[in-house]
Design an enzyme around this catalytic site. Sequence first.
Site: not given
Ligand SMILES: Nc1nc2c(ncn2[C@@H]2O[C@H](COP(=O)(O)OP(=O)(O)OP(=O)(O)O)[C@@H](O)[C@H]2O)c(=O)[nH]1
Length: 573
Positions: A435, A443, A452, A479
């Site tokens: 992850d 983002n 992306d 992610e």
């Molecule tokens: N650009 C982009 N963003 C994505 C995609 N899929 C998920 N995200 C973003 O990934 C982010 C995941 O955030 P969280 O689940 O809060 O996790 P984190 O911010 O990485 O925090 P931790 O995992 O605790 O470090 C979200 O803001 C989603 O919008 C994608 O295909 N593209």
Amino acid sequence: MPYRQTGSLARRAAAVLLLFALLPALLLGLALSAWYGRSDARHSAAMLGSMADGAELALRGYLARHRDAIATIAEVPTLRSDFSVATLTPRLRLLQKMYPGMLTTFAAAADGAVLVASPEHDAAGRGYYWQGVNLAERDYFRAALRNRAVAVTGLFHSHGYGQGMQVGIAAPVYDPQGRLLGVVGAVLDPDKLQADLGELAGPENALALLDAQGRVVAASPGLGLTRGVPAHDDSTLRHALALPVDHVADVDPGPLMERRGLREMLPNGWQVVALGPRQLFAHAWLLALGLLGLLLVLVSISLRLLIRGATRRLLAPVNTLADALARFDPSGSAELPPGLRAAPRELRPIVDALEAHAALFQALLAQREETLAEREHEIEQRTRELRRAVDALAESARTDALTGLTNYRGWRELADTLWAEARQQHGEVAAIACDIDHFKAYNDTYGHGAGDACLRRVATALQASLQRDARVLARSGGEEFIALILPAQRRHIQELAEAARAAVAALAIPHSGSTRGHVTLSLGFSVMLADPDARLDVLLRAADLALYRAKRNGRDQVAELSVSALQKLRNEE
Ligand SMILES: Nc1nc2c(ncn2[C@@H]2O[C@H](COP(=O)(O)OP(=O)(O)OP(=O)(O)O)[C@@H](O)[C@H]2O)c(=O)[nH]1
């Protein structure tokens, strides 16, 4: 079943021919009958007329001879000057000898007393029958005196010679001074006349001679008449006497005596009746019709047989054609059966048309087959394309569009298969869950597009570092990534996960939201023996828990769920 068509054509042809035969035959029959009837009537008239003429001639001759003989005697000078028995006797005897038709000759005085008669005795030998007889009341005596010339009487009943009816001839004899001396005469035998008439009439015809009183003088034997009988007593003659003179007409309408008759008046007041068999016109008609009918029946039967045979022969090529057509399969070959090549000239147009149609059919068939092959080829191609599209679709359904890695769905299908293999082999299986840290912040900071791009780079790095061992790597969502590795050794997995973490870190993707200043990756793994009780979901949950631990411990690190924790988890599950 071979074609044997003849009936309809044969019937029509027979009907037409019969019609053509029947009408001319009927017309010919009518014409023949009319001609036959007319010629028959002419023939009857001619035949009866000549018979009647013959009868008249016979009578004339018969009477004339005897009358002349008597006249000659009456005119002899010696007799006229010496009217005596002595003079008369030799003369009368001579006459008797010269004219056998005279039954007797006689001489009577002016008062009617018989002077002499010859022969002197009758046929029965009785002598001098005439002796003492007075002729004053006899017809021939009175007629001779009345006419003062030779007179021929009608029939009379003779007492002097036999019992039959005779004809008398008498001539008055005068002395040189013109005084009446008496009468000389003869009694004639009509049998001779009857014989002559019989010869004239022949076997089929009949003649009857009637005197002025209508009594039968002579008649053909076939009529069965008695001399002296009044003609009206006989039915045939009664009808004949009713005929107009000199006309030929039918007499005796009775069915058995159908005759034609001709009645003629003779100059002396006598009549002659000629009868001939009536040509049975009606019967001839019936006979002709019967023959015609028989002829028609024979013609009809012959025609039917003839036409049946002829039409069978005529229709043989048509039947052959029909047979060949029944067997002809244009889908097999455009070639007509060889028998048809020898078809008669009249059927050639049909054969040619059939051949043309067969060729056309073959061309159409070939064209259709070609089109069909093209269509089949096209369909095959389309099917292949469709299959490829379906495969691609299926592939895309299993592929993550952003990173090109297998998506979770595809990963799970593959993972289930691998898991089943591992369980069979009792091997160890490892799951690594990854992850990206603080990706939301990334983002938020750099935008979704940069997010992306970051995802794609991380995926590439993971693929490169896990490629050698991971049997399947997938983007499991957002992610997050997951890898399944087998066979697995715990130490090696640890190293592998660490290498992956380092690879991502080595990308050095700037990330202001991260304490490291660049994008980092947290990983959690677990290794589990795929024994019969083991479940893939437990392994994945264990990897997730390990990842959670790595996050909780500060991120950018690898964590493992311990064996005891895993066992506990398995027990809980
Ligand atoms: N650009 C982009 N963003 C994505 C995609 N899929 C998920 N995200 C973003 O990934 C982010 C995941 O955030 P969280 O689940 O809060 O996790 P984190 O911010 O990485 O925090 P931790 O995992 O605790 O470090 C979200 O803001 C989603 O919008 C994608 O295909 N593209």
